[in-house]
Design a protein around this motif. Structure first.
Motif, PDB file in Angstrom:
ATOM      1  N   PRO A 842     -12.331   5.206   4.019  1.00 31.97           N
ATOM      2  CA  PRO A 842     -12.623   3.950   4.061  1.00 31.97           C
ATOM      3  C   PRO A 842     -11.879   3.460   5.154  1.00 31.97           C
ATOM      4  O   PRO A 842     -10.946   3.624   5.744  1.00 31.97           O
ATOM      5  CB  PRO A 842     -11.828   3.526   2.811  1.00 31.97           C
ATOM      6  CG  PRO A 842     -10.978   4.488   2.470  1.00 31.97           C
ATOM      7  CD  PRO A 842     -11.157   5.551   2.988  1.00 31.97           C
ATOM      8  N   GLN A 866     -10.240   0.578  -2.805  1.00 29.73           N
ATOM      9  CA  GLN A 866     -10.641   0.656  -1.246  1.00 29.73           C
ATOM     10  C   GLN A 866     -12.068   0.190  -1.242  1.00 29.73           C
ATOM     11  O   GLN A 866     -12.905   0.006  -2.136  1.00 29.73           O
ATOM     12  CB  GLN A 866     -10.604   2.096  -0.771  1.00 29.73           C
ATOM     13  CG  GLN A 866     -11.493   2.988  -1.555  1.00 29.73           C
ATOM     14  CD  GLN A 866     -11.277   4.560  -1.014  1.00 29.73           C
ATOM     15  OE1 GLN A 866     -10.384   4.938  -0.810  1.00 29.73           O
ATOM     16  NE2 GLN A 866     -12.502   5.380  -0.911  1.00 29.73           N
ATOM     17  N   LEU A 867     -12.514  -0.217   0.308  1.00 29.93           N
ATOM     18  CA  LEU A 867     -13.704  -0.617   0.244  1.00 29.93           C
ATOM     19  C   LEU A 867     -14.372   0.060   1.369  1.00 29.93           C
ATOM     20  O   LEU A 867     -13.682   0.407   2.440  1.00 29.93           O
ATOM     21  CB  LEU A 867     -13.728  -2.288   0.806  1.00 29.93           C
ATOM     22  CG  LEU A 867     -13.160  -3.194   0.009  1.00 29.93           C
ATOM     23  CD1 LEU A 867     -13.158  -4.559   0.763  1.00 29.93           C
ATOM     24  CD2 LEU A 867     -14.073  -3.552  -1.413  1.00 29.93           C
ATOM     25  N   ASP A 926     -21.239   5.784  -1.921  1.00 33.80           N
ATOM     26  CA  ASP A 926     -20.079   4.978  -1.626  1.00 33.80           C
ATOM     27  C   ASP A 926     -18.966   5.123  -2.486  1.00 33.80           C
ATOM     28  O   ASP A 926     -18.900   5.019  -3.845  1.00 33.80           O
ATOM     29  CB  ASP A 926     -20.573   3.470  -1.963  1.00 33.80           C
ATOM     30  CG  ASP A 926     -19.689   2.352  -1.323  1.00 33.80           C
ATOM     31  OD1 ASP A 926     -18.709   2.677  -0.567  1.00 33.80           O
ATOM     32  OD2 ASP A 926     -19.858   1.058  -1.469  1.00 33.80           O
ATOM     33  N   SER A 928     -16.204   3.119  -2.850  1.00 32.96           N
ATOM     34  CA  SER A 928     -15.350   1.885  -3.090  1.00 32.96           C
ATOM     35  C   SER A 928     -14.824   1.873  -4.569  1.00 32.96           C
ATOM     36  O   SER A 928     -15.773   2.104  -5.323  1.00 32.96           O
ATOM     37  CB  SER A 928     -16.361   0.530  -2.737  1.00 32.96           C
ATOM     38  OG  SER A 928     -16.670   0.595  -1.293  1.00 32.96           O
ATOM     39  N   THR A 964     -16.217   0.918 -10.170  1.00 27.54           N
ATOM     40  CA  THR A 964     -16.904   1.705  -9.093  1.00 27.54           C
ATOM     41  C   THR A 964     -18.423   1.824  -9.335  1.00 27.54           C
ATOM     42  O   THR A 964     -18.894   2.122 -10.713  1.00 27.54           O
ATOM     43  CB  THR A 964     -16.180   2.989  -8.786  1.00 27.54           C
ATOM     44  OG1 THR A 964     -16.842   3.585  -7.635  1.00 27.54           O
ATOM     45  CG2 THR A 964     -16.242   4.076  -9.886  1.00 27.54           C
TER      46      THR A 964
END
Length: 996
Positions: A842, A866-867, A926, A928, A964
């Motif tokens: 990330p 986290q992004l 993803d 994230s 998520t």
């Protein structure tokens, strides 16, 4: 008469001067809380260089004029100033918790937060994560900006992947240097220990100092390219005796399962989709309802007990000792860790407090039951309509398993894999050091320091199977059996790491424009040695039975030697300058490339001390920092061994032996080597701001850094004719940049109620800018397919760790079209040139939390996440198609699959996806997430007796929830690929803490 008059007149004239005559002032300095004497307190006549220190009994003597000011100061206590009014002055010092928070441990010394010139973060014991804490890394996860910690799974001693600012290398070690009480740890764990931070009992930790930029880490040179984590343990007290007992019970549960068919769903799916296989449902007409994941997981119960004692022995020797025991069950059955720990800290002083001897000793014994984690994959594949136990007893000690005379049929019974194999990994480890710190009698500002350290461990691993075990069927039939046990693998190892640091330290506080000089210069020696023997087994090429293989003996040694120096100069207590140089030599490189030179410089400006800000009452601290430094990297033992620069001859592989007559002979062959290997070098520039506003209501830091690594040590393809197709070379460069923000807000702080909020967020990205003669190479990323089907790639112009995949094409209903990908270059052909890069890691990581104290209640909650970043769902690839239930060779068994059945249609591919389809970003998600990491609620009962005994009761939950979009088990995955993970438990803790 005149003579008498003159005498009287002279006495009257001298009387005013008598008030300023020198006199001997003496007294005793004691601690307020206990009344015990404090040795080593600095006593200075303010405004002069006249000073002394208290002795072991807290006594002092100093010459001072009547009316002058005596200043009494000691680390951890509030400084007191008293005017001289007589010849006897007894002083009582009060502990200063705020001052304790300011002390920052750095390489070969300490500083204060307000005087630090580098990017340094300090985390104290009361700021760390709470609850089910097994190892030290769990205490700081999400607490420090730019520090990302991802454990490899839910094992009791799961290995933490720690990255500070993303790491600086490709194939060389990317983990930070860990220093415990002055002893730098090796990056290689002892056999049987997965987590290096399991060495230290979390209850013994006083603080973490995290050094991030090169100006603060360069003093550690070759081992500091990826940052430094300095752990300081609790020490003895110069006050009264203090005792602590803590105990907790932990209950762990499986928070989520991978969604495969249950028995009822499976029957429906098979009958509708593969009716010809309906006869394989159940056993002898009975349909069982087996949840194989439930069979292998459990509710775990763990305990953690600790006792510590702090005292001032004989009123002169600070002392602390502790003992702890942790019995930790994993949620996977047969997973268990027993840890016994003990520590000792003692710090006597000699020669009128000029020589301080500090002894630290820590011992830990771990006994680990390591289960066969292959059971997790088997549990996902096993037919849920079959029983766990054979109703007829069977030949596998009661466990049901399909088999024929040639071997097992279908996946192994998952519970049998756990119950019928034992793997014991035991390690005894000692970490200790003795430090001599001598303050010169003839020059008190100069100190000589000698630190001697030892990290010693002995490990054994024993693996064996029960007779007639599922996993030992057929291939073990030729083995000798002892007490119904079949040996599979044994290892014995001794590891010895030695440290010697010898340096001079000079500290002076001149009067005038130069307000402080602090300098160190010295020599460091580290030697890392491991010695062991392995007793493996192998499959016989003659009869297919497992038999003893050739015994493997090994001896590895790495030696590092260094010279270092550092100087800190403060001008007018506003302008802070730091310069350091470390010269490192490593045995991993040839003599021509052995030495590396690593300088660093830093400057800080205390803006709040300037006249234009000094009168602003709402600005307490405002400091700007800039630093530049060069650090090195040489740790390539994990991919290149301990002798990568020279030819090392070993016995050749039997498969390439020569035949003379009828006898095969192996030959000695040189391992691959590269005599041109040299230091990987990382240059970092850092800009930072530290601030505290509104009397501590708001405080924090802001940092920006740019980092460039040259002469990358990377394991890359070698030209034809080389001894090995891949080896380490200095091949290129990377470039990183990042931003870090941390803040703490304390909106309420009264006598009964305190409420604070802390948070941090960090941005980091690293790009490969050059790979010399190549543009890209495979960096692994196996996904459970054939050899060479890897999804990770390192390429020029891309992020350091990237997936290299095709962009999937979908139909009008949003379903993927198998082997249909976007033609990125428009040439009408789908080839590798159409694959695109997507980063694993990330760009953004963050953490935030809150603490609330009201009277005797305390509450805390901590989040992290986290992004960005991506995760490849290999479980979906290998178990997310309909035909997975029917083995290709059709040998009379069926397997389970991911539950993508909607009652009529299987929402996945019908047949096994091709190897090309496996390289599709359809399997990419993803990563994230936001994780509520822990919640803790406590209540303290004070003053239980006259000795101020306090009792705190608390409860906590760890791994509370995850938000998520990822549909797999867990988006927090360091490798970026999820296959059959050991799930992280959700843990409930109930504990007590008794201080007396």
């Amino acid at each position: 008469m005149r003579t008498f008059q003159k005498y009287v007149l002279l006495m009257l004239l001298m009387a005013p001067l008598g008030a300023f005559a020198q006199q001997l002032v003496s007294g005793v300095v004691t601690e307020a809380s206990s009344g015990l004497p404090l040795p080593g307190v600095n006593v200075i006549v303010k405004g002069t260089t006249t000073g002394t220190t208290t002795d072991f009994d807290g006594k002092y003597e100093i010459e001072a004029e009547n009316g002058s000011i005596l200043q009494f100061s000691y680390i951890g206590f509030q400084t007191i100033e008293k005017p001289v009014t007589g010849t006897t002055m007894n002083i009582v010092l009060i502990e200063d918790t705020q001052q304790l928070d300011e002390v920052v441990v750095i390489g070969y010394g300490t500083t204060t937060k307000k005087d630090a010139t580098g990017a340094v973060e300090v985390l104290r014991a009361d700021e760390l994560n709470k609850g089910a804490i097994v190892s030290a890394d769990q205490m700081i996860n999400g607490k420090s900006t730019g520090v990302r910690i991802v454990n490899e799974g839910g094992q009791p001693d799961s290995n933490p992947n720690i990255r500070i600012r993303g790491g600086a290398s490709l194939s060389a070690n990317n983990s930070p240097l860990i220093v415990i009480d002055g002893i730098p740890l090796s990056n290689i764990n002892p056999a049987g220990q997965s987590n290096p931070l399991a060495l230290i009992n979390p209850n013994d930790i006083e603080s973490f100092s995290i050094l991030k930029d090169a100006s603060s880490t360069a003093i550690y040179g070759s081992r500091a390219s990826n940052g430094v984590i300095i752990i300081t343990t609790k020490s003895g007290t110069k006050g009264g005796p203090k005792f602590n007992f803590s105990s907790n019970v932990q209950v762990g549960t499986l928070p989520e399962k991978i969604d495969v068919f249950n028995s009822k769903e499976y029957v429906s799916f098979i009958n509708n989709t593969f009716p010809d296989s309906s006869s394989l449902l159940g056993l002898n007409g009975t349909i069982y309802n087996t949840d194989w994941q439930e069979e292998i997981y459990r509710t775990s119960f763990s305990v953690d007990n600790n006792f510590s004692a702090r005292a001032n022995l004989f009123g002169k020797i600070p002392f602390r000792a502790s003992f702890g025991y942790s019995g930790i069950d994993g949620i996977l059955k047969e997973s268990h860790l027993d840890r016994y720990s003990a520590s000792l800290n003692i710090a006597p002083e000699f020669f009128d407090n000029h020589l301080k001897v500090t002894i630290n000793a820590k011992g830990v014994a771990t006994e680990k039951d390591q289960p066969d984690e292959g059971a997790i994959g088997s549990a996902l594949e096993l037919n849920p309509t079959l029983p766990v136990y054979d109703p007829n007893g069977g030949k596998f000690n009661g466990y049901y398993q399909l088999s024929d005379p040639q071997g097992l049929v279908g996946p192994s019974n998952a519970l049998a894999l756990l119950k019928q194999r034992e793997r014991n990994e035991d390690a005894d480890r000692f970490l200790g050091n003795i430090e001599f710190n001598y303050k010169m009698h003839w020059l008190p500002e100069l100190r000589a320091v000698l630190n001697l350290g030892l990290d010693y461990s002995e490990s054994t691993i024993n693996e064996y199977f029960l007779e007639k075990a599922v996993a030992s069927y057929s291939v073990f039939d030729g083995m000798e059996i002892f007490n119904n046990l079949i040996s599979s693998y044994d290892e014995e190892q001794t590891k010895k790491d030695q440290t010697l640091d010898a340096y001079l330290s000079y500290t002076k506080f001149p009067e005038g424009f130069i307000t402080k000089i602090d300098a160190q210069a010295g020599y460091s020696y580290q030697n890392f040695q491991s010695d062991g023997v392995k007793f493996p087994t192998q499959i016989s090429p003659v009869n297919g039975f497992r038999e003893p293989a050739e015994i493997i003996e090994y001896f590895n040694e790495l030696n590092l030697q260094s010279f270092f120096g550092r100087a800190n100069i403060d001008l007018n207590d506003k302008y802070l300058f730091t310069a350091s140089l470390r010269v490192d030599g490593s045995s991993l490189f040839s003599k021509n490339n052995r030495w590396g030179y690593f300088p660093a410089f830093a400057f800080a400006w205390k803006l709040n001390e300037e006249d234009f800000l000094k009168d602003l009452s709402w600005v307490n601290t405002l400091k700007t920092r800039v630093g530049w430094g060069l650090t090195g990297q040489q740790d390539i033992t994990g991919v290149a061994g301990y002798y990568p620069y020279t030819a090392l001859y070993v016995d050749g592989d039997p498969t390439v032996s020569y035949i003379f007559g009828n006898t095969p002979y192996t030959t000695y062959r040189a391992n691959v080597f590269n005599p041109e290997l040299t230091w990987e070098k990382t240059k970092t520039i850092n800009f930072g701001i530290d601030y505290e506003l509104l009397d501590g209501l708001l405080s924090g830091t802001i940092d920006y850094y740019n980092r460039k690594t040259e002469d990358l040590l990377a394991e890359v393809p070698q030209p034809e004719g080389a001894l090995k197709n891949r080896f380490v070379s200095n091949v290129g460069n990377t470039s990183s940049e990042g931003v870090e923000l941390a803040l703490q807000l304390t909106p309420v702080k009264t006598g009964e109620f305190t409420f604070d909020i802390s948070g941090n967020i960090a941005f980091n990205e690293t790009y490969v800018t050059d790979l010399k003669n190549i543009t890209q190479y495979s960096s692994g990323g196996g996904i459970g397919r054939g050899t060479g089907v890897n999804v990770l790639q390192t390429a020029v112009g891309q992020r350091g760790r990237s997936f290299w995949l095709y962009e999937q094409v979908y139909d009008i209903n949003g379903n993927p079209i198998e082997d249909a990908f976007v033609d990125q270059n428009g040439d009408g052909t789908i080839s590798d040139s159409d694959r695109i890069f997507t980063p694993v890691d990330p760009k953004w990581t963050y953490g935030f939390g809150t603490n609330l104290n009201y009277k005797n209640f305390d509450f805390s909650a901590n989040f992290r996440g986290q992004l960005g970043g991506n995760i490849y769902n290999a479980n979906l690839l290998n178990r997310g198609y309909a035909d997975v239930v029917i083995p290709r060779n059709d040998v009379g068994y069926i397997k389970n699959a991911l539950n993508l059945w909607n009652g009529n249609t299987y929402n996945g591919f019908a047949e096994m996806p091709s190897d090309r389809q496996a390289l599709s970003d359809f399997y990419l998600s993803d990563a994230s997430f936001l994780r509520l990491d822990n919640i803790t609620l406590g209540y303290k009962i004070p003053h239980l007796n006259k000795q101020n005994m306090t009792l705190r009761l608390y409860t906590s939950i760890n791994n509370v929830l995850v938000i998520t979009d990822y549909e797999g088990l867990d988006p927090e995955n360091f490798s970026g690929i999820e296959q059959s993970p050991y799930a992280r438990p959700r843990t409930f803790t109930f504990g007590v803490n008794l201080d007396f």
